[in-house]
Design a protein around this motif. Structure first.
Motif, PDB file in Angstrom:
ATOM      1  N   ARG A 108      -3.031  -4.478   7.987  1.00 35.44           N
ATOM      2  CA  ARG A 108      -2.411  -5.232   7.469  1.00 35.44           C
ATOM      3  C   ARG A 108      -1.851  -6.395   7.615  1.00 35.44           C
ATOM      4  N   ASP A 115       1.644   2.794   2.447  1.00 41.33           N
ATOM      5  CA  ASP A 115       1.469   3.337   3.601  1.00 41.33           C
ATOM      6  C   ASP A 115       2.576   2.084   4.370  1.00 41.33           C
ATOM      7  N   ILE A 116       2.601   0.786   3.947  1.00 42.93           N
ATOM      8  CA  ILE A 116       3.681  -0.151   3.935  1.00 42.93           C
ATOM      9  C   ILE A 116       3.693  -1.119   3.005  1.00 42.93           C
ATOM     10  N   VAL A 163       4.870   1.015  11.844  1.00 43.17           N
ATOM     11  CA  VAL A 163       3.876  -0.203  12.088  1.00 43.17           C
ATOM     12  C   VAL A 163       3.241   0.691  12.803  1.00 43.17           C
ATOM     13  N   THR A 211       1.080  -0.952   0.242  1.00 40.78           N
ATOM     14  CA  THR A 211       0.140   0.068   0.018  1.00 40.78           C
ATOM     15  C   THR A 211       0.945   1.354  -0.247  1.00 40.78           C
ATOM     16  N   HIS A 246      -1.745   2.510  11.625  1.00 39.56           N
ATOM     17  CA  HIS A 246      -2.903   2.239  10.297  1.00 39.56           C
ATOM     18  C   HIS A 246      -2.458   1.248   9.866  1.00 39.56           C
ATOM     19  N   THR A 247      -1.080   0.869   9.806  1.00 33.19           N
ATOM     20  CA  THR A 247      -0.768  -0.538   9.498  1.00 33.19           C
ATOM     21  C   THR A 247      -1.212  -1.925  10.348  1.00 33.19           C
ATOM     22  N   ARG A 248      -1.100  -1.863  11.327  1.00 35.72           N
ATOM     23  CA  ARG A 248      -1.534  -2.984  12.155  1.00 35.72           C
ATOM     24  C   ARG A 248      -2.334  -3.954  11.559  1.00 35.72           C
TER      25      ARG A 248
END
Length: 134
Positions: free
Chosen positions: A37, A10-11, A30, A8, A33-35
């Motif tokens: 995924r 973001d990550i 981490v 994405t 917003h990314t946890r």
């Protein structure tokens, strides 16, 4: 061969299997917003039969308490599949998050993914992880 499991804006995360370990390389922060995924990626890999993980944080510039909660959640998932987890490349700041969360002693930390995968997985891979009471 490295396989991408998250991409994405973001990550990103990809994995490779080395000496019996699934090395999950995370690239990005981490946090809240990314946890989800990251956890979904680990659950997918567990579903495919992967059990022993190295969480490669070499390209993670930031991990907060929410990120620590994510590591705890995936640890429980991995432990539920009789697997193990090692952590590679925690920065000093990141290691302090583990210390402040009371989890620095529960994990095996390595300076690099190569160091973490030098020895094949053993059955006591999460031996220091706190046991549930009861």
């Amino acid at each position: 061969m490295r396989t991408t499991v998250i991409r994405t804006e973001d990550i990103a995360a990809s994995y490779d299997v080395v000496n019996g370990w699934t090395v999950l390389e995370v690239d990005g922060e981490v946090d809240i917003h990314t946890r989800s995924r990251i956890r979904e990626a680990v659950l997918e890999l567990l579903g495919e039969g992967h059990r022993h993980f190295v969480l490669d944080l070499c390209f993670v510039p930031f991990l907060d308490s929410t990120g620590l909660g994510t590591v705890v959640a995936v640890t429980k998932d991995i432990r539920g599949h009789e697997g193990s987890l090692r952590i590679a490349c925690p920065s000093a700041r990141m290691f302090r998050v583990f210390e402040h969360g009371g989890l620095a002693e529960a994990y095996e930390f390595y300076d690099s993914p190569q160091e973490a995968t030098r020895q094949p997985p053993s059955p006591d891979g999460l031996a220091r992880w706190p046991r549930p009471h009861g």
